[in-house]
Design a protein around this motif. Structure first.
Motif, PDB file in Angstrom:
ATOM      1  N   SER A   1     -69.493 -68.455  45.125  1.00  0.00           N
ATOM      2  CA  SER A   1     -70.735 -68.598  44.405  1.00  0.00           C
ATOM      3  C   SER A   1     -71.862 -69.398  45.102  1.00  0.00           C
ATOM      4  O   SER A   1     -72.823 -69.001  45.384  1.00  0.00           O
ATOM      5  CB  SER A   1     -70.716 -68.901  42.851  1.00  0.00           C
ATOM      6  OG  SER A   1     -72.060 -69.185  42.415  1.00  0.00           O
ATOM      7  N   ILE A   2     -71.364 -70.192  45.805  1.00  0.00           N
ATOM      8  CA  ILE A   2     -72.328 -71.150  46.594  1.00  0.00           C
ATOM      9  C   ILE A   2     -72.755 -70.893  47.674  1.00  0.00           C
ATOM     10  O   ILE A   2     -73.740 -70.732  48.279  1.00  0.00           O
ATOM     11  CB  ILE A   2     -71.403 -72.702  46.758  1.00  0.00           C
ATOM     12  CG1 ILE A   2     -71.322 -73.534  45.388  1.00  0.00           C
ATOM     13  CG2 ILE A   2     -72.314 -73.498  47.967  1.00  0.00           C
ATOM     14  CD1 ILE A   2     -70.477 -74.812  45.363  1.00  0.00           C
ATOM     15  N   ALA A   3     -71.683 -69.965  48.412  1.00  0.00           N
ATOM     16  CA  ALA A   3     -72.031 -69.443  49.801  1.00  0.00           C
ATOM     17  C   ALA A   3     -72.918 -68.269  49.514  1.00  0.00           C
ATOM     18  O   ALA A   3     -74.064 -68.067  50.322  1.00  0.00           O
ATOM     19  CB  ALA A   3     -70.639 -68.454  50.188  1.00  0.00           C
ATOM     20  N   SER A   4     -72.914 -67.603  48.178  1.00  0.00           N
ATOM     21  CA  SER A   4     -73.858 -66.356  47.944  1.00  0.00           C
ATOM     22  C   SER A   4     -75.165 -67.184  47.693  1.00  0.00           C
ATOM     23  O   SER A   4     -76.371 -66.457  48.118  1.00  0.00           O
ATOM     24  CB  SER A   4     -73.408 -65.836  46.507  1.00  0.00           C
ATOM     25  OG  SER A   4     -74.118 -64.681  46.327  1.00  0.00           O
ATOM     26  N   ARG A   5     -75.295 -68.126  46.941  1.00  0.00           N
ATOM     27  CA  ARG A   5     -76.458 -69.008  46.827  1.00  0.00           C
ATOM     28  C   ARG A   5     -77.177 -69.344  48.119  1.00  0.00           C
ATOM     29  O   ARG A   5     -78.323 -68.999  48.352  1.00  0.00           O
ATOM     30  CB  ARG A   5     -76.187 -70.275  45.756  1.00  0.00           C
ATOM     31  CG  ARG A   5     -75.828 -70.112  44.584  1.00  0.00           C
ATOM     32  CD  ARG A   5     -75.628 -71.330  43.773  1.00  0.00           C
ATOM     33  NE  ARG A   5     -75.071 -70.902  42.583  1.00  0.00           N
ATOM     34  CZ  ARG A   5     -74.488 -71.882  41.464  1.00  0.00           C
ATOM     35  NH1 ARG A   5     -74.773 -72.973  41.997  1.00  0.00           N
ATOM     36  NH2 ARG A   5     -74.196 -71.433  40.398  1.00  0.00           N
ATOM     37  N   ILE A   6     -76.380 -69.993  49.061  1.00  0.00           N
ATOM     38  CA  ILE A   6     -76.933 -70.302  50.268  1.00  0.00           C
ATOM     39  C   ILE A   6     -77.380 -69.145  51.063  1.00  0.00           C
ATOM     40  O   ILE A   6     -78.562 -69.254  51.649  1.00  0.00           O
ATOM     41  CB  ILE A   6     -75.780 -71.057  51.121  1.00  0.00           C
ATOM     42  CG1 ILE A   6     -75.265 -72.464  50.615  1.00  0.00           C
ATOM     43  CG2 ILE A   6     -76.192 -71.299  52.637  1.00  0.00           C
ATOM     44  CD1 ILE A   6     -74.326 -73.105  51.153  1.00  0.00           C
ATOM     45  N   ASP A   7     -76.596 -67.804  50.919  1.00  0.00           N
ATOM     46  CA  ASP A   7     -77.163 -66.715  51.583  1.00  0.00           C
ATOM     47  C   ASP A   7     -78.400 -66.165  51.092  1.00  0.00           C
ATOM     48  O   ASP A   7     -79.431 -65.537  51.599  1.00  0.00           O
ATOM     49  CB  ASP A   7     -76.348 -65.693  51.632  1.00  0.00           C
ATOM     50  CG  ASP A   7     -75.266 -65.991  52.561  1.00  0.00           C
ATOM     51  OD1 ASP A   7     -75.255 -67.024  53.449  1.00  0.00           O
ATOM     52  OD2 ASP A   7     -73.953 -65.311  52.468  1.00  0.00           O
ATOM     53  N   THR A   8     -78.431 -66.343  49.581  1.00  0.00           N
ATOM     54  CA  THR A   8     -79.552 -65.655  49.060  1.00  0.00           C
ATOM     55  C   THR A   8     -80.896 -66.313  48.721  1.00  0.00           C
ATOM     56  O   THR A   8     -81.957 -65.833  48.767  1.00  0.00           O
ATOM     57  CB  THR A   8     -79.228 -65.005  47.608  1.00  0.00           C
ATOM     58  OG1 THR A   8     -77.770 -64.252  47.811  1.00  0.00           O
ATOM     59  CG2 THR A   8     -80.059 -64.072  46.700  1.00  0.00           C
ATOM     60  N   PHE A   9     -80.617 -67.618  48.336  1.00  0.00           N
ATOM     61  CA  PHE A   9     -81.949 -68.344  48.250  1.00  0.00           C
ATOM     62  C   PHE A   9     -81.876 -69.782  48.870  1.00  0.00           C
ATOM     63  O   PHE A   9     -82.142 -70.904  48.219  1.00  0.00           O
ATOM     64  CB  PHE A   9     -82.355 -68.406  46.603  1.00  0.00           C
ATOM     65  CG  PHE A   9     -81.105 -68.898  45.745  1.00  0.00           C
ATOM     66  CD1 PHE A   9     -80.950 -70.091  45.417  1.00  0.00           C
ATOM     67  CD2 PHE A   9     -80.477 -67.817  45.100  1.00  0.00           C
ATOM     68  CE1 PHE A   9     -79.863 -70.446  44.632  1.00  0.00           C
ATOM     69  CE2 PHE A   9     -79.630 -68.158  44.214  1.00  0.00           C
ATOM     70  CZ  PHE A   9     -79.202 -69.504  43.903  1.00  0.00           C
TER      71      PHE A   9
ATOM     72  N   ILE B   1     -70.702 -79.123  50.379  1.00  0.00           N
ATOM     73  CA  ILE B   1     -71.436 -78.546  49.104  1.00  0.00           C
ATOM     74  C   ILE B   1     -70.330 -78.388  47.973  1.00  0.00           C
ATOM     75  O   ILE B   1     -70.176 -78.762  46.958  1.00  0.00           O
ATOM     76  CB  ILE B   1     -72.531 -77.602  49.121  1.00  0.00           C
ATOM     77  CG1 ILE B   1     -73.690 -78.296  49.777  1.00  0.00           C
ATOM     78  CG2 ILE B   1     -72.758 -77.084  47.596  1.00  0.00           C
ATOM     79  CD1 ILE B   1     -74.425 -77.150  50.479  1.00  0.00           C
ATOM     80  N   ILE B   2     -69.296 -77.668  48.299  1.00  0.00           N
ATOM     81  CA  ILE B   2     -68.166 -77.271  47.615  1.00  0.00           C
ATOM     82  C   ILE B   2     -67.425 -78.666  47.016  1.00  0.00           C
ATOM     83  O   ILE B   2     -67.001 -78.644  46.036  1.00  0.00           O
ATOM     84  CB  ILE B   2     -67.110 -76.309  48.324  1.00  0.00           C
ATOM     85  CG1 ILE B   2     -67.767 -74.907  48.624  1.00  0.00           C
ATOM     86  CG2 ILE B   2     -65.895 -76.244  47.580  1.00  0.00           C
ATOM     87  CD1 ILE B   2     -66.993 -73.968  49.677  1.00  0.00           C
ATOM     88  N   GLU B   3     -67.280 -79.675  47.917  1.00  0.00           N
ATOM     89  CA  GLU B   3     -66.385 -80.773  47.739  1.00  0.00           C
ATOM     90  C   GLU B   3     -67.485 -81.634  46.456  1.00  0.00           C
ATOM     91  O   GLU B   3     -66.731 -82.141  45.765  1.00  0.00           O
ATOM     92  CB  GLU B   3     -66.435 -81.561  49.075  1.00  0.00           C
ATOM     93  CG  GLU B   3     -65.675 -82.934  48.757  1.00  0.00           C
ATOM     94  CD  GLU B   3     -65.350 -83.590  49.977  1.00  0.00           C
ATOM     95  OE1 GLU B   3     -65.589 -84.731  50.035  1.00  0.00           O
ATOM     96  OE2 GLU B   3     -65.246 -83.058  51.165  1.00  0.00           O
ATOM     97  N   ILE B   4     -68.613 -81.589  46.770  1.00  0.00           N
ATOM     98  CA  ILE B   4     -69.292 -82.308  46.051  1.00  0.00           C
ATOM     99  C   ILE B   4     -69.548 -81.952  44.635  1.00  0.00           C
ATOM    100  O   ILE B   4     -69.327 -82.401  43.518  1.00  0.00           O
ATOM    101  CB  ILE B   4     -70.927 -82.610  46.637  1.00  0.00           C
ATOM    102  CG1 ILE B   4     -70.846 -83.200  47.878  1.00  0.00           C
ATOM    103  CG2 ILE B   4     -71.859 -83.190  45.549  1.00  0.00           C
ATOM    104  CD1 ILE B   4     -71.982 -83.648  48.589  1.00  0.00           C
TER     105      ILE B   4
END
Length: 162
Positions: free
Chosen positions: A34-42, A16-19
Motif C-alpha cells: 500500500s505504501i509503495a503504491s502511494r509513493i508511485d501514485t501520488f 516509511i514502513i518502519e515508522i
C-alpha cells in the motif's frame, strides 16, 4: 527541530514502513504494498520530515472529489484523482522520540499550504476522537462519526475548507 520537509522518494519506502509500524496498530497500519503504491501514485502529496538525514515523520494522502475518506481509498491508490477537489490525509506519523516537537504541525501546515497552492477546495481526514482537538487547531471541523471501520477502530470525519 527537524532539518527539512521534502517530497517522498522511492528509496524512502523501508523507512516509511518502519515508522508506520511504530505509529499505528497492525490492523490500522498501511502495509508495504500500500505504501509503495502511494509513493508511485501520488508522490506530489506525500511528504517526509528529515532530522540529521533520517526520516522521522511523514504525511500523505490521495486527492479525491469526495468530502470524506472511504475505506477502500486506503488500499486502492488508483482512486487518486490528480485534479480532485480535496486533499485527503491518510497518515500523519512521527516517530515517538520526535513527537511533541512541532514536527506533526509542520507537516500538516506544509500539506495545507501545498493544497492551497494547487487550488484544492479543502482537506479531509479521519481521526480518533482524542485527536479531534489537535486537528481543530489547524482549522478542521468535525463532521461527526465516520462510516469508516478501518482497522476495526472508531473514526471521526474532519474537513478543512481552504
Amino acid at each position: 527541530m527537524m532539518d527539512k520537509i521534502r517530497q517522498v522518494r522511492k528509496e524512502d519506502l523501508y523507512a516509511i514502513i518502519e515508522i508506520e509500524a511504530i505509529c499505528f496498530p497492525a490492523a490500522e497500519a498501511a502495509d508495504k504494498k500500500s505504501i509503495a503504491s502511494r509513493i508511485d501514485t501520488f508522490p506530489e502529496s506525500f511528504f517526509v520530515a528529515e532530522k540529521d538525514g533520517r526520516i522521522v515523520g511523514f504525511i500523505n494522502g490521495a486527492v479525491t472529489n469526495d468530502r470524506t475518506i472511504r475505506d477502500e481509498m486506503f488500499e486502492d491508490a488508483g482512486l487518486h484523482i490528480n485534479d480532485g477537489a480535496y486533499q485527503s490525509i491518510f497518515g500523519l506519523d512521527v516517530i515517538p522520540e520526535y513527537q511533541h516537537q512541532g514536527i506533526a504541525g509542520r507537516l500538516m501546515r506544509h500539506l495545507i499550504n501545498d493544497a492551497m497552492i494547487k487550488g484544492r477546495k479543502g482537506l479531509i481526514l479521519t481521526c480518533k476522537e482524542h485527536l479531534i482537538g489537535f486537528y481543530e487547531q489547524f482549522g478542521f471541523s468535525s463532521l461527526g462519526l465516520s462510516e469508516s471501520v478501518h482497522g476495526g477502530a472508531v473514526w471521526y470525519d474532519m474537513i478543512l475548507f481552504i
